[in-house]
Structure formats: structure tokens, C-alpha cells
Design a protein around this motif. Structure first.
Motif: not given
Length: 286
Positions: A122-123, A148-153
Motif C-alpha cells: 500500500r501507499t 490519510v488515504v490508503t491506496l493499493s500499489n
């Protein structure tokens, strides 16, 4: 068996020492705190990956008895964990392609902000608002919202990635102001140009663009502030174009807007608006 256990203990101790040493060396070679954090993480991941390979070699004889079962298990996991595998592949894509690093200002998967952390899956991005009034956000001017937003790489394969600060930590800004046709638009143009020159970071951007041109084949860019004029049905639109540091958009626009407004007032120049003047004539008596 005892020999393998001893080798495993040695590998674990070596991992701890090498990870610490790699972090120290990476931090010394970094030119800022964001690079230091990024390089420390890479050093730790690299040491752990190397340790896993060594441990597999040490325990290869014991693992040979379960090779068939392990192969079937890996095949099943690969099917079940497609998203996770895609995320890990995206992580390698980020690192090998230099797409972004910790501290960069990016737009990824429709989220704009600064990269806080990059893990194999994740990023994490500290979200910022948009300067576009059409985009929904309770915070404008490219300032932090606090989320804070978490996104899959894996997103790096499926969505475009916009990096605002990877090689060139400046952006071109425009401030558009309409003035009536009856106003002295030439004087307004001069005022806007002088104020744009006052706030523009042309000198720093020139050094950055030269470094970027040395790395990539790109045409020479115009960095000096300019004021462009467009004639509309209602007014003369003046657009000041200038270059500023990527993280100072709102403060610079505020400073520029205040300076232009004060000088327009001194020069007696109005700012046009989409309003209408209506004159009502009352009927004569009698």
C-alpha cells in the motif's frame, strides 16, 4: 539439524545488523529527510529479502520433502491473492520506475496529496484539497484536509500517476481577473505583470528546469511571468501566468491577489463581474 538452527540464528542477527547499518548509510547519503526515510525502508526490505533467500537455501533439504504440496499451495494462494500479488508488482513498479517516493506530492487514483509511506502492498497519502471549485472538498487551495488515504500499489498499473515534485518542484500558476472595457486595461496589465514578477520563483525554477533538461530531452520552457489578454462579450480578461514552489500555491495566490486589488484601487480600476445595472423610470405624474 543443529547446524541449520545455528545458521538461522546467524542470519537473523546479520539481518538486524545489516538493516541498521543500511539505514545509517542511506540516511547519510540522502539529501533530505524524505529521501532518508525512503532509503531506510528500501534498505530494510532489501536485507529481509536477501535473508529469506539465504534461509531457503539453508533449509532446502528439509523443504524438499514438501515440494509438491508447497507447489500446489503456492498455486492456490496465487489465485486467491491476485490483488495482493498485483500490489507487490506495483511496489516493484514504483521503485524500479521511480514513479514517486516518500515526500512527493502526487495524484493517484483520484487522490491528491503528499506520500507518507510506501509498503509492499500500500501507499499512504496525506490528502489535500483542490484548487478547482468543481471538485468536492471542504478544503481548497491545495491545503491538507487531515485525512490519510490508503491506496493499493496496484493502482499504478490501472490509473495515471501525477507527480508534482519528483524532478521539478515548481508549478505554473494562473490568476485570471476580468476588467471592464471602459477601464484602463493597459495599466491593469502592467500592475498584474509587476505583481506577478514580485511573487514568481523564476530564479529557483530556472535552476531546477536546467537540471531537469540535463536529464530528459525536453524543449526550453518559458519561466518569466507573463500576462495574457482575452476579449470576451462582457469584459477584458487578464491572466497572469507565473511559476511558484509546488507547496506554496495558496499563500502566493493570496499575496498576489491582495497586491493586485490594492493597486487596482489606487489606480481606480474596477474588477468586472457578471452583474447587471437596471435603471427604472417612473411614469410622469398626470
Amino acid at each position: 539439524m543443529d547446524g541449520r538452527l545455528e545458521a538461522t540464528i546467524v542470519v537473523v542477527v546479520a539481518v538486524v545488523l545489516l538493516a541498521w547499518l543500511g539505514g545509517v548509510v542511506a540516511a547519510r547519503r540522502a539529501h533530505d529527510e524524505f529521501s532518508a526515510y525512503h532509503y531506510r525502508r528500501l534498505a530494510r526490505y532489501g536485507v529481509v529479502a536477501a535473508a529469506i533467500v539465504v534461509l531457503l537455501f539453508v533449509w532446502r533439504s528439509a523443504l524438499g520433502h514438501v515440494a509438491i504440496f508447497g507447489g500446489l499451495a503456492v498455486a492456490g494462494l496465487a489465485f486467491a491473492l491476485q490483488e495482493a500479488i498485483g500490489a507487490v508488482a506495483g511496489w516493484f513498479n514504483i521503485l524500479s520506475g521511480g514513479i514517486y517516493r516518500i515526500g512527493d506530492r502526487v495524484e493517484l487514483g483520484g487522490v491528491k496529496g503528499d506520500v507518507l509511506d510506501i509498503t509492499p502492498l500500500r501507499t499512504k497519502i496525506l490528502e489535500m484539497g483542490s484548487s478547482n471549485a468543481d471538485e468536492p472538498s471542504w478544503v481548497g487551495g491545495r491545503q491538507y484536509t487531515g485525512r490519510v488515504v490508503t491506496l493499493s500499489n496496484k493502482t499504478t498499473f490501472t490509473e495515471p500517476v501525477y507527480n508534482y515534485s519528483s524532478f521539478f518542484e515548481y508549478v505554473w500558476e494562473e490568476l485570471r481577473i476580468p476588467v471592464p472595457y471602459r477601464a484602463d486595461w493597459r495599466r491593469a496589465e502592467q500592475i498584474m505583470l509587476e505583481e506577478a514578477q514580485r511573487v514568481s520563483a523564476t530564479e529557483g525554477a530556472q535552476e531546477a528546469i536546467e537540471a531537469m533538461m540535463a536529464r530528459f530531452p525536453m524543449p526550453k520552457q518559458e519561466l518569466d511571468p507573463r500576462v495574457y489578454i482575452q476579449l470576451t462579450d462582457n469584459w477584458v480578461e487578464l491572466a497572469a501566468r507565473f511559476v511558484i514552489p509546488v507547496r506554496q500555491s495558496r499563500s502566493v495566490r493570496d499575496d498576489l491577489s491582495r497586491g493586485i486589488r490594492e493597486r487596482f484601487d489606487e489606480a481606480g480600476i474596477e474588477i468586472a463581474s457578471a452583474t447587471m445595472d437596471i435603471t427604472v423610470f417612473s411614469p410622469e405624474s398626470g
